[in-house]
Design an enzyme around this catalytic site. Sequence first.
Site, PDB file in Angstrom:
ATOM      1  N   GLY A  13       6.740 -54.685  -5.477  1.00 34.93           N
ATOM      2  CA  GLY A  13       5.338 -54.937  -5.750  1.00 34.93           C
ATOM      3  C   GLY A  13       5.049 -56.280  -6.381  1.00 34.93           C
ATOM      4  O   GLY A  13       5.650 -57.305  -6.042  1.00 34.93           O
ATOM      5  N   ILE A  14       4.118 -56.281  -7.334  1.00 36.59           N
ATOM      6  CA  ILE A  14       3.702 -57.517  -7.985  1.00 36.59           C
ATOM      7  C   ILE A  14       4.868 -58.170  -8.720  1.00 36.59           C
ATOM      8  O   ILE A  14       5.023 -59.394  -8.694  1.00 36.59           O
ATOM      9  CB  ILE A  14       2.536 -57.230  -8.957  1.00 36.59           C
ATOM     10  CG1 ILE A  14       1.271 -56.865  -8.166  1.00 36.59           C
ATOM     11  CG2 ILE A  14       2.267 -58.431  -9.859  1.00 36.59           C
ATOM     12  CD1 ILE A  14       0.100 -56.421  -9.024  1.00 36.59           C
TER      13      ILE A  14
ATOM     14  N   ARG B  47      14.579 -50.320 -13.595  1.00 38.82           N
ATOM     15  CA  ARG B  47      15.444 -49.147 -13.594  1.00 38.82           C
ATOM     16  C   ARG B  47      16.485 -49.209 -12.497  1.00 38.82           C
ATOM     17  O   ARG B  47      17.629 -48.793 -12.671  1.00 38.82           O
ATOM     18  CB  ARG B  47      14.591 -47.887 -13.435  1.00 38.82           C
ATOM     19  CG  ARG B  47      13.784 -47.523 -14.665  1.00 38.82           C
ATOM     20  CD  ARG B  47      13.005 -46.248 -14.449  1.00 38.82           C
ATOM     21  NE  ARG B  47      12.287 -45.851 -15.656  1.00 38.82           N
ATOM     22  CZ  ARG B  47      11.530 -44.774 -15.738  1.00 38.82           C
ATOM     23  NH1 ARG B  47      11.389 -43.974 -14.697  1.00 38.82           N
ATOM     24  NH2 ARG B  47      10.915 -44.478 -16.872  1.00 38.82           N
TER      25      ARG B  47
ATOM     26  N   GLY C 275       5.093 -50.832 -14.994  1.00 37.66           N
ATOM     27  CA  GLY C 275       3.970 -49.957 -15.294  1.00 37.66           C
ATOM     28  C   GLY C 275       3.977 -48.685 -14.463  1.00 37.66           C
ATOM     29  O   GLY C 275       4.744 -48.542 -13.506  1.00 37.66           O
TER      30      GLY C 275
ATOM     31  N   TYR D 134      -4.610 -44.310 -17.704  1.00 41.28           N
ATOM     32  CA  TYR D 134      -4.323 -45.653 -17.196  1.00 41.28           C
ATOM     33  C   TYR D 134      -5.265 -46.680 -17.820  1.00 41.28           C
ATOM     34  O   TYR D 134      -4.821 -47.741 -18.288  1.00 41.28           O
ATOM     35  CB  TYR D 134      -4.460 -45.678 -15.672  1.00 41.28           C
ATOM     36  CG  TYR D 134      -4.050 -46.992 -15.056  1.00 41.28           C
ATOM     37  CD1 TYR D 134      -2.702 -47.310 -14.896  1.00 41.28           C
ATOM     38  CD2 TYR D 134      -5.004 -47.908 -14.633  1.00 41.28           C
ATOM     39  CE1 TYR D 134      -2.318 -48.514 -14.329  1.00 41.28           C
ATOM     40  CE2 TYR D 134      -4.625 -49.119 -14.066  1.00 41.28           C
ATOM     41  CZ  TYR D 134      -3.289 -49.418 -13.915  1.00 41.28           C
ATOM     42  OH  TYR D 134      -2.915 -50.626 -13.355  1.00 41.28           O
TER      43      TYR D 134
ATOM     44  N   LYS E  32      -4.174 -49.844 -20.335  1.00 45.70           N
ATOM     45  CA  LYS E  32      -4.412 -51.248 -20.020  1.00 45.70           C
ATOM     46  C   LYS E  32      -5.344 -51.905 -21.030  1.00 45.70           C
ATOM     47  O   LYS E  32      -5.235 -53.110 -21.303  1.00 45.70           O
ATOM     48  CB  LYS E  32      -4.961 -51.383 -18.602  1.00 45.70           C
ATOM     49  CG  LYS E  32      -3.937 -51.010 -17.528  1.00 45.70           C
ATOM     50  CD  LYS E  32      -2.670 -51.843 -17.635  1.00 45.70           C
ATOM     51  CE  LYS E  32      -1.674 -51.543 -16.530  1.00 45.70           C
ATOM     52  NZ  LYS E  32      -0.452 -52.387 -16.603  1.00 45.70           N
TER      53      LYS E  32
END
Length: 242
Positions: free
Chosen positions: A22-23, A43, A84, A146, A150
């Site tokens: 991902g990002i 991980r 995240g 969530y 954030k």
Amino acid sequence: MPEREQASPRRGQIVVTGASKGIGAAIAIELDRRGFEPVSMSRSGECSVGRALACDVTDEAAVRTVLAEVAAAGPIMGVVNNAGLHRAAPSHELSTAEYEAVMRINATAVMVVAREAFPYLQASRGRLINIGSFFDKLGVVEHLAYCASKAAVGAMTRCLAVEWARHGIKVLNVAPGYIATDLNRDFLSRKGIREWLARRIPTGGPGSAEDVARLVASLLAEDIPFLTGETLYIDGAQGMNH
């Protein structure tokens, strides 16, 4: 892909948590292109570029050990808190365990990584970049945990920026909106979702992981002494669209 930029003397190791996909993966690739040495902490212990080390960011001892290992190989010039967890559930059904699982990764781990990285960033007068979300300022159905996590990232960014400025450490929060990645591409490609986002996002649709990566890398590459503590939204102006 553009050629790798010539590395300058001030560039060095940048730790990116959750860089296996991902990002985070896009950030590592962009950092590598710009001449940095990305070090992934995830991980799985996997990353397509740079050095990859297995580490569960919710394990404080593991974070401490891995950062020490990275620092033994050379100065840590920056840390990107990207790891995240994204879960949705009706708030009246949200269990304490589910709430705490989201907060543990999205907020507590951000604090732990920042705390353990402090002596290394102090030595290099480096930068800490947290990856937040534009959900930090929105009321979003079924996203209580969530959004709360954030919002906490933004608050921690401001507190750390004020406290650590005297140590030469700059702290910033990059807050993406809807970003297309391999993890959500099928969802974002649904006709109804695609049409809704086209209406809601002034730029016409979701951003890309590369958009976020370029912003993060530019913040690490440029020396802007007066820029710290801010949340930088990269959401195609959706968050301000009435």
